[in-house]
Design a protein around this motif. Structure first.
Motif, PDB file in Angstrom:
ATOM      1  N   THR A  75       0.871  -1.180   0.049  1.00 41.01           N
ATOM      2  CA  THR A  75       0.077  -0.041  -0.015  1.00 41.01           C
ATOM      3  C   THR A  75       0.921   1.109   0.138  1.00 41.01           C
ATOM      4  OG1 THR A  75      -1.782  -1.299   1.259  1.00 41.01           O
ATOM      5  CG2 THR A  75      -2.015   1.236   1.186  1.00 41.01           C
ATOM      6  N   PHE A  76       1.715   1.345   1.001  1.00 36.94           N
ATOM      7  CA  PHE A  76       2.761   2.330   0.876  1.00 36.94           C
ATOM      8  C   PHE A  76       3.436   2.922  -0.513  1.00 36.94           C
ATOM      9  CE2 PHE A  76       6.944   4.701   1.850  1.00 36.94           C
ATOM     10  CZ  PHE A  76       6.345   5.606   2.415  1.00 36.94           C
ATOM     11  N   GLU A  77       3.785   1.901  -1.049  1.00 33.65           N
ATOM     12  CA  GLU A  77       4.661   1.939  -2.212  1.00 33.65           C
ATOM     13  C   GLU A  77       3.595   2.255  -3.375  1.00 33.65           C
ATOM     14  OE1 GLU A  77       7.678   2.108  -5.285  1.00 33.65           O
ATOM     15  OE2 GLU A  77       7.932   2.255  -2.811  1.00 33.65           O
ATOM     16  N   LEU A  78       2.434   1.676  -3.181  1.00 29.53           N
ATOM     17  CA  LEU A  78       1.446   2.245  -4.463  1.00 29.53           C
ATOM     18  C   LEU A  78       1.118   3.737  -4.251  1.00 29.53           C
ATOM     19  CD1 LEU A  78      -0.563  -1.159  -4.495  1.00 29.53           C
ATOM     20  CD2 LEU A  78       0.873  -0.243  -6.191  1.00 29.53           C
ATOM     21  N   LYS A  79       0.855   3.913  -2.904  1.00 26.74           N
ATOM     22  CA  LYS A  79       0.543   5.445  -2.876  1.00 26.74           C
ATOM     23  C   LYS A  79       1.525   6.499  -3.163  1.00 26.74           C
ATOM     24  CE  LYS A  79      -2.722   8.190  -0.919  1.00 26.74           C
ATOM     25  NZ  LYS A  79      -3.786   8.199  -1.752  1.00 26.74           N
ATOM     26  N   ARG A  80       2.678   5.971  -2.856  1.00 28.82           N
ATOM     27  CA  ARG A  80       3.872   6.798  -3.222  1.00 28.82           C
ATOM     28  C   ARG A  80       3.702   6.801  -4.786  1.00 28.82           C
ATOM     29  NH1 ARG A  80       8.485   6.740  -5.281  1.00 28.82           N
ATOM     30  NH2 ARG A  80       8.862   4.654  -5.744  1.00 28.82           N
ATOM     31  N   LEU A  81       3.831   5.955  -5.490  1.00 20.40           N
ATOM     32  CA  LEU A  81       3.750   5.957  -7.032  1.00 20.40           C
ATOM     33  C   LEU A  81       2.520   6.708  -7.392  1.00 20.40           C
ATOM     34  CD1 LEU A  81       4.632   2.343  -7.739  1.00 20.40           C
ATOM     35  CD2 LEU A  81       6.039   4.551  -8.134  1.00 20.40           C
ATOM     36  N   GLU A  82       1.190   6.396  -6.823  1.00 20.60           N
ATOM     37  CA  GLU A  82       0.257   7.488  -7.244  1.00 20.60           C
ATOM     38  C   GLU A  82       0.326   8.901  -7.191  1.00 20.60           C
ATOM     39  OE1 GLU A  82      -4.038   7.827  -5.160  1.00 20.60           O
ATOM     40  OE2 GLU A  82      -3.355   5.874  -5.563  1.00 20.60           O
ATOM     41  N   ILE A  83       0.971   9.237  -5.849  1.00 15.99           N
ATOM     42  CA  ILE A  83       1.254  10.646  -5.525  1.00 15.99           C
ATOM     43  C   ILE A  83       2.415  11.191  -6.768  1.00 15.99           C
ATOM     44  CG2 ILE A  83       2.340  12.288  -3.936  1.00 15.99           C
ATOM     45  CD1 ILE A  83       1.068  10.450  -1.912  1.00 15.99           C
ATOM     46  N   GLU A  84       3.336  10.280  -7.137  1.00 20.14           N
ATOM     47  CA  GLU A  84       4.374  10.817  -8.186  1.00 20.14           C
ATOM     48  C   GLU A  84       3.663  11.053  -9.336  1.00 20.14           C
ATOM     49  OE1 GLU A  84       8.178   8.618 -10.079  1.00 20.14           O
ATOM     50  OE2 GLU A  84       8.090   8.684  -7.587  1.00 20.14           O
ATOM     51  N   MET A  85       2.867  10.049  -9.740  1.00 17.73           N
ATOM     52  CA  MET A  85       2.199  10.199 -11.081  1.00 17.73           C
ATOM     53  C   MET A  85       1.248  11.585 -10.998  1.00 17.73           C
ATOM     54  SD  MET A  85       1.451   6.275 -12.221  1.00 17.73           S
ATOM     55  CE  MET A  85       0.490   6.851 -13.358  1.00 17.73           C
ATOM     56  N   SER A  86       0.490  11.480  -9.953  1.00 16.36           N
ATOM     57  CA  SER A  86      -0.632  12.774 -10.037  1.00 16.36           C
ATOM     58  C   SER A  86       0.374  13.987 -10.333  1.00 16.36           C
ATOM     59  CB  SER A  86      -1.346  12.820  -8.668  1.00 16.36           C
ATOM     60  OG  SER A  86      -0.698  12.899  -7.673  1.00 16.36           O
ATOM     61  N   LYS A  87       1.505  14.060  -9.360  1.00 16.21           N
ATOM     62  CA  LYS A  87       2.365  15.275  -9.408  1.00 16.21           C
ATOM     63  C   LYS A  87       2.816  15.640 -10.756  1.00 16.21           C
ATOM     64  CE  LYS A  87       6.722  16.848  -7.615  1.00 16.21           C
ATOM     65  NZ  LYS A  87       8.061  16.626  -6.676  1.00 16.21           N
ATOM     66  N   GLU A  88       3.240  14.491 -11.384  1.00 15.33           N
ATOM     67  CA  GLU A  88       3.786  14.861 -12.743  1.00 15.33           C
ATOM     68  C   GLU A  88       2.415  15.394 -13.832  1.00 15.33           C
ATOM     69  OE1 GLU A  88       5.485  11.405 -14.637  1.00 15.33           O
ATOM     70  OE2 GLU A  88       6.794  11.001 -12.808  1.00 15.33           O
ATOM     71  N   VAL A  89       1.574  14.825 -13.596  1.00 16.39           N
ATOM     72  CA  VAL A  89       0.168  15.117 -14.179  1.00 16.39           C
ATOM     73  C   VAL A  89      -0.022  16.931 -13.858  1.00 16.39           C
ATOM     74  CG1 VAL A  89      -2.286  14.979 -14.563  1.00 16.39           C
ATOM     75  CG2 VAL A  89      -0.647  12.872 -14.709  1.00 16.39           C
ATOM     76  N   ARG A  90      -0.047  16.892 -12.809  1.00 13.68           N
ATOM     77  CA  ARG A  90      -0.309  18.334 -12.465  1.00 13.68           C
ATOM     78  C   ARG A  90       0.938  19.182 -12.967  1.00 13.68           C
ATOM     79  NH1 ARG A  90      -1.129  16.303  -7.230  1.00 13.68           N
ATOM     80  NH2 ARG A  90       0.752  17.225  -6.503  1.00 13.68           N
ATOM     81  N   LEU A  91       1.844  18.866 -13.016  1.00 13.08           N
ATOM     82  CA  LEU A  91       3.276  19.698 -13.482  1.00 13.08           C
ATOM     83  C   LEU A  91       2.737  19.914 -15.120  1.00 13.08           C
ATOM     84  CD1 LEU A  91       6.139  18.402 -11.830  1.00 13.08           C
ATOM     85  CD2 LEU A  91       5.243  20.587 -11.595  1.00 13.08           C
ATOM     86  N   LYS A  92       2.527  18.718 -16.042  1.00 15.22           N
ATOM     87  CA  LYS A  92       2.166  18.825 -17.320  1.00 15.22           C
ATOM     88  C   LYS A  92       1.158  19.758 -17.578  1.00 15.22           C
ATOM     89  CE  LYS A  92       4.231  14.538 -18.713  1.00 15.22           C
ATOM     90  NZ  LYS A  92       4.143  13.100 -19.204  1.00 15.22           N
ATOM     91  N   GLU A  93       0.075  19.753 -16.661  1.00 20.51           N
ATOM     92  CA  GLU A  93      -1.081  20.658 -16.713  1.00 20.51           C
ATOM     93  C   GLU A  93      -0.563  22.123 -16.826  1.00 20.51           C
ATOM     94  OE1 GLU A  93      -4.104  19.196 -13.983  1.00 20.51           O
ATOM     95  OE2 GLU A  93      -4.469  17.411 -15.321  1.00 20.51           O
ATOM     96  N   MET A  94       0.293  22.145 -15.573  1.00 22.38           N
ATOM     97  CA  MET A  94       0.636  23.777 -15.230  1.00 22.38           C
ATOM     98  C   MET A  94       1.273  24.387 -16.537  1.00 22.38           C
ATOM     99  SD  MET A  94       1.612  23.372 -11.115  1.00 22.38           S
ATOM    100  CE  MET A  94       2.523  24.982 -11.424  1.00 22.38           C
ATOM    101  N   GLU A  95       2.260  23.446 -17.027  1.00 16.98           N
ATOM    102  CA  GLU A  95       2.976  23.784 -18.261  1.00 16.98           C
ATOM    103  C   GLU A  95       2.337  24.048 -19.527  1.00 16.98           C
ATOM    104  OE1 GLU A  95       6.358  24.636 -20.501  1.00 16.98           O
ATOM    105  OE2 GLU A  95       6.120  24.290 -18.495  1.00 16.98           O
TER     106      GLU A  95
END
Length: 119
Positions: A75-95
């Motif tokens: 669960t912890f690793e999956l949550k970390r990856l999920e947060i990392e992916m959503s961060k990348e998506v937000r950065l792309k949206e901001m760009e």
């Protein structure tokens, strides 16, 4: 040969449990009233079923020693990856938003220059 829950319950075995699809293992777990989360992996549900069958003395305890061990909760690793992916998506949206704003500013600048040239 299609899975038959009654036959499995009458004569359960690790070998047959290993051959079952996730949906069939879910049927076995529900039959015995074993609680599990629907999103759990097949191997995790199978482990619950094996533990139940051993606890109820339906299967010998040695089956747990020889059964494939299920990795611990990820669960912890999956949550970390999920947060990392959503961060990348937000950065792309901001760009994309920044690029859109730059294009709009450039178009406004060009529009003002055209108005100045016409006027």
């Amino acid at each position: 040969m299609p899975f038959n829950l009654d036959e499995f319950v009458a004569s359960p075995s690790v070998e047959e449990l290993d051959s079952l699809k996730k949906s069939e293992i879910v049927k076995v777990a529900k039959h015995y009233g074993i609680e599990f989360q629907p999103l759990m992996r097949k191997d995790e549900i199978k482990r619950y079923v094996l533990e139940y069958l051993v606890d109820e003395s339906i299967l010998p305890s040695t089956v747990l020693e020889t059964a494939i061990t299920v990795p611990t909760d990820n669960t912890f690793e999956l949550k970390r990856l999920e947060i990392e992916m959503s961060k990348e998506v937000r950065l792309k949206e901001m760009e994309r938003e920044r690029e859109k704003e730059e294009r709009e500013m450039q178009m406004q600048k060009e529009g003002r220059q055209e108005n100045m040239n016409l006027g």
